[in-house]
Design a protein around this motif. Structure first.
Motif, PDB file in Angstrom:
ATOM      1  N   MET A   1     -17.648   8.213  41.505  1.00 51.60           N
ATOM      2  CA  MET A   1     -17.997   9.498  40.885  1.00 51.60           C
ATOM      3  C   MET A   1     -19.325  10.016  41.434  1.00 51.60           C
ATOM      4  O   MET A   1     -19.460  11.159  41.821  1.00 51.60           O
ATOM      5  N   ILE A   2     -20.350   9.145  41.478  1.00 55.24           N
ATOM      6  CA  ILE A   2     -21.619   9.479  42.124  1.00 55.24           C
ATOM      7  C   ILE A   2     -21.994   8.328  43.034  1.00 55.24           C
ATOM      8  O   ILE A   2     -21.964   7.166  42.621  1.00 55.24           O
ATOM      9  N   ARG A  24     -24.185   3.266  42.689  1.00 57.23           N
ATOM     10  CA  ARG A  24     -22.910   3.969  42.561  1.00 57.23           C
ATOM     11  C   ARG A  24     -22.513   4.008  41.096  1.00 57.23           C
ATOM     12  O   ARG A  24     -22.630   3.007  40.393  1.00 57.23           O
ATOM     13  N   LEU A  25     -22.073   5.170  40.613  1.00 55.21           N
ATOM     14  CA  LEU A  25     -21.557   5.308  39.258  1.00 55.21           C
ATOM     15  C   LEU A  25     -20.050   5.507  39.319  1.00 55.21           C
ATOM     16  O   LEU A  25     -19.574   6.391  40.037  1.00 55.21           O
ATOM     17  N   GLU A  26     -19.337   4.702  38.567  1.00 54.24           N
ATOM     18  CA  GLU A  26     -17.883   4.792  38.529  1.00 54.24           C
ATOM     19  C   GLU A  26     -17.454   5.806  37.463  1.00 54.24           C
ATOM     20  O   GLU A  26     -18.194   6.082  36.522  1.00 54.24           O
ATOM     21  N   PRO A  27     -16.251   6.371  37.599  1.00 52.89           N
ATOM     22  CA  PRO A  27     -15.769   7.337  36.603  1.00 52.89           C
ATOM     23  C   PRO A  27     -15.801   6.770  35.189  1.00 52.89           C
ATOM     24  O   PRO A  27     -15.346   5.653  34.938  1.00 52.89           O
ATOM     25  N   GLY A  28     -16.350   7.552  34.276  1.00 51.57           N
ATOM     26  CA  GLY A  28     -16.381   7.158  32.873  1.00 51.57           C
ATOM     27  C   GLY A  28     -17.521   6.250  32.475  1.00 51.57           C
ATOM     28  O   GLY A  28     -17.701   5.978  31.284  1.00 51.57           O
ATOM     29  N   ILE A  58     -26.369  11.747  48.972  1.00 52.96           N
ATOM     30  CA  ILE A  58     -25.835  11.739  47.611  1.00 52.96           C
ATOM     31  C   ILE A  58     -24.490  12.450  47.648  1.00 52.96           C
ATOM     32  O   ILE A  58     -24.372  13.520  48.257  1.00 52.96           O
ATOM     33  N   ALA A  59     -23.490  11.861  47.029  1.00 54.58           N
ATOM     34  CA  ALA A  59     -22.182  12.497  46.930  1.00 54.58           C
ATOM     35  C   ALA A  59     -21.719  12.475  45.486  1.00 54.58           C
ATOM     36  O   ALA A  59     -21.930  11.494  44.759  1.00 54.58           O
ATOM     37  N   VAL A  60     -21.096  13.574  45.055  1.00 55.97           N
ATOM     38  CA  VAL A  60     -20.541  13.691  43.709  1.00 55.97           C
ATOM     39  C   VAL A  60     -19.050  13.960  43.850  1.00 55.97           C
ATOM     40  O   VAL A  60     -18.651  14.948  44.462  1.00 55.97           O
ATOM     41  N   CYS A  61     -18.225  13.054  43.317  1.00 50.73           N
ATOM     42  CA  CYS A  61     -16.767  13.166  43.436  1.00 50.73           C
ATOM     43  C   CYS A  61     -16.367  13.332  44.908  1.00 50.73           C
ATOM     44  O   CYS A  61     -15.446  14.095  45.225  1.00 50.73           O
ATOM     45  N   GLY A  62     -17.062  12.663  45.795  1.00 54.77           N
ATOM     46  CA  GLY A  62     -16.750  12.706  47.218  1.00 54.77           C
ATOM     47  C   GLY A  62     -17.345  13.870  47.975  1.00 54.77           C
ATOM     48  O   GLY A  62     -17.244  13.934  49.195  1.00 54.77           O
ATOM     49  N   ILE A  73     -20.868  21.449  43.390  1.00 54.40           N
ATOM     50  CA  ILE A  73     -21.551  20.334  42.729  1.00 54.40           C
ATOM     51  C   ILE A  73     -21.928  20.711  41.302  1.00 54.40           C
ATOM     52  O   ILE A  73     -21.734  19.937  40.355  1.00 54.40           O
ATOM     53  N   ARG A  74     -22.425  21.920  41.114  1.00 54.09           N
ATOM     54  CA  ARG A  74     -22.915  22.310  39.795  1.00 54.09           C
ATOM     55  C   ARG A  74     -21.805  22.695  38.828  1.00 54.09           C
ATOM     56  O   ARG A  74     -22.041  22.826  37.631  1.00 54.09           O
ATOM     57  N   ARG A  75     -20.600  22.871  39.340  1.00 50.79           N
ATOM     58  CA  ARG A  75     -19.443  22.981  38.447  1.00 50.79           C
ATOM     59  C   ARG A  75     -19.052  21.613  37.906  1.00 50.79           C
ATOM     60  O   ARG A  75     -18.470  21.508  36.825  1.00 50.79           O
ATOM     61  N   ARG A  76     -19.356  20.584  38.661  1.00 43.58           N
ATOM     62  CA  ARG A  76     -18.976  19.224  38.283  1.00 43.58           C
ATOM     63  C   ARG A  76     -20.040  18.524  37.432  1.00 43.58           C
ATOM     64  O   ARG A  76     -19.729  17.602  36.681  1.00 43.58           O
ATOM     65  N   ILE A  77     -21.304  18.934  37.594  1.00 42.99           N
ATOM     66  CA  ILE A  77     -22.416  18.267  36.926  1.00 42.99           C
ATOM     67  C   ILE A  77     -23.045  19.186  35.883  1.00 42.99           C
ATOM     68  O   ILE A  77     -23.368  20.334  36.170  1.00 42.99           O
ATOM     69  N   GLY A  78     -23.232  18.658  34.678  1.00 43.91           N
ATOM     70  CA  GLY A  78     -24.020  19.335  33.665  1.00 43.91           C
ATOM     71  C   GLY A  78     -25.308  18.567  33.458  1.00 43.91           C
ATOM     72  O   GLY A  78     -25.295  17.338  33.340  1.00 43.91           O
ATOM     73  N   PHE A  79     -26.437  19.265  33.429  1.00 45.17           N
ATOM     74  CA  PHE A  79     -27.741  18.612  33.395  1.00 45.17           C
ATOM     75  C   PHE A  79     -28.527  19.096  32.177  1.00 45.17           C
ATOM     76  O   PHE A  79     -28.908  20.261  32.099  1.00 45.17           O
ATOM     77  N   VAL A  80     -28.770  18.189  31.229  1.00 39.39           N
ATOM     78  CA  VAL A  80     -29.634  18.482  30.091  1.00 39.39           C
ATOM     79  C   VAL A  80     -31.062  18.179  30.532  1.00 39.39           C
ATOM     80  O   VAL A  80     -31.444  17.020  30.684  1.00 39.39           O
ATOM     81  N   LEU A  81     -31.849  19.216  30.747  1.00 38.39           N
ATOM     82  CA  LEU A  81     -33.201  19.056  31.264  1.00 38.39           C
ATOM     83  C   LEU A  81     -34.145  18.493  30.203  1.00 38.39           C
ATOM     84  O   LEU A  81     -33.902  18.613  29.001  1.00 38.39           O
TER      85      LEU A  81
END
Length: 240
Positions: A1-2, A24-28, A58-62, A73-81
Motif C-alpha cells: 500500500m505504501i 512498507r505498509l501493507e493494506p489494512g 515513495i510509492a502509494v498503491c504502486g 496520490i491525494r485522491r488515495r491519501i487523506g491527511f489529518v494535519l
C-alpha cells in the motif's frame, strides 16, 4: 500500500531531518509512528502525500509520489494535519467536508449523505453548520478528522489526532480509528492511543528508524523507549 525506500530529507544543507528511511505498509495495517520531538515524524508524514520532496522513493498503491502524480496520490491519501487551521479552509464544517466528495464526482445528494454519516459516527452533527473560526481547538480537530473521513481515502495519515481533545472525544477518535478499514499511519506522542489502535510501531530517532515491530512488544520495552526520550504508555507504567 505504501513503500518508502531510502528516503532522506533536509531543510538545510548538511542538516538532515531524515536519513535513509525505508519501510512498507501493507493494506489494512494500522501503524504508529513514534519518537521524541524533532525525531522527524511530521516531516516524514508530509513526504508521503508529496507536500515535501526528498531523495529516495515513495510509492502509494504502486504509484510513485512525484509532482506529475500528485492528483492521483491525494485522491488515495487523506491527511489529518497536526494543526487543523492548516487544513480547514472553507467557512463552515459542512462546506469543508463536502468539498472533496463533490470534486471527486459524487452528486450533492451522495456527498451530503456521506457528510451526515461521518458526523453521526463521530457525534458531531451539531457542528455541521458551525463556522470554523468559531470552533474550539478540540472541535476543530474533530472537524478536521471528519473532513478526511468524508473523503473515504484508501490511506489515512494522522499527525497527533488526539492532541487538544477532551477525554470523551479522545475515546471517540480511538474507537473510530479502530473501526476504519483503511491503511493508517498515525504519528503521536499519545502512546496509550497508539497501543489501543496500532498493531505495529515505527520508532524514529534523530531522523532514522530506530525500531520497527509489534506495538505490544515495542511499547512495553522501557529500556528502548527511554533510550529515545520516550516513556512507557501510562496504562503500562504502573505494572512495571
Amino acid at each position: 500500500m505504501i513503500e518508502v525506500q531510502n528516503v532522506s530529507f533536509s531543510y538545510e544543507p548538511g542538516k538532515p531531518a531524515l536519513s535513509d528511511i525505508s519501510f512498507r505498509l501493507e493494506p489494512g495495517q494500522s501503524v504508529g509512528l513514534i519518537g521524541a520531538n524533532g525525531a522527524g515524524k511530521s516531516t516524514l508524514m508530509k513526504l508521503l502525500p508529496g507536500l515535501l520532496f526528498g531523495s529516495g522513493s515513495i510509492a502509494v498503491c504502486g504509484t510513485p509520489v512525484e509532482k506529475k502524480s500528485l492528483s492521483e496520490i491525494r485522491r488515495r491519501i487523506g491527511f489529518v494535519l497536526q494543526d487543523p487551521d492548516n487544513q480547514m479552509f472553507m467557512p463552515t464544517v459542512y462546506e469543508d467536508m463536502i468539498f472533496a466528495p463533490l470534486n471527486y464526482g459524487l452528486s450533492r445528494q451522495e456527498a451530503e449523505a456521506r457528510v451526515d454519516a461521518v458526523l453521526g459516527r463521530l457525534g458531531l452533527t451539531g457542528l455541521k453548520h458551525r463556522h470554523n473560526h468559531k470552533l474550539s481547538g478540540g472541535e476543530k480537530r474533530m472537524a478536521a478528522i471528519a473532513t478526511i473521513l468524508a473523503m473515504e481515502p484508501e490511506v489515512i495519515l494522522m499527525d497527533e489526532p488526539t492532541s487538544a481533545l477532551d477525554p470523551c472525544n479522545r475515546r471517540v477518535v480511538i474507537r473510530t480509528i479502530r473501526e476504519l478499514p483503511q491503511t493508517k499511519l498515525i504519528a503521536s506522542h499519545d502512546l496509550d492511543m497508539i497501543l489501543d489502535t496500532c498493531s505495529r510501531v515505527i520508532l524514529l530517532s534523530d531522523g532514522t528508524v530506530a525500531a520497527d515491530g509489534p506495538a505490544e512488544e515495542l511499547l512495553r520495552n522501557r529500556t528502548l523507549l527511554e533510550a529515545h526520550r520516550l516513556e512507557l504508555p501510562l496504562c503500562l507504567a504502573g505494572r512495571q
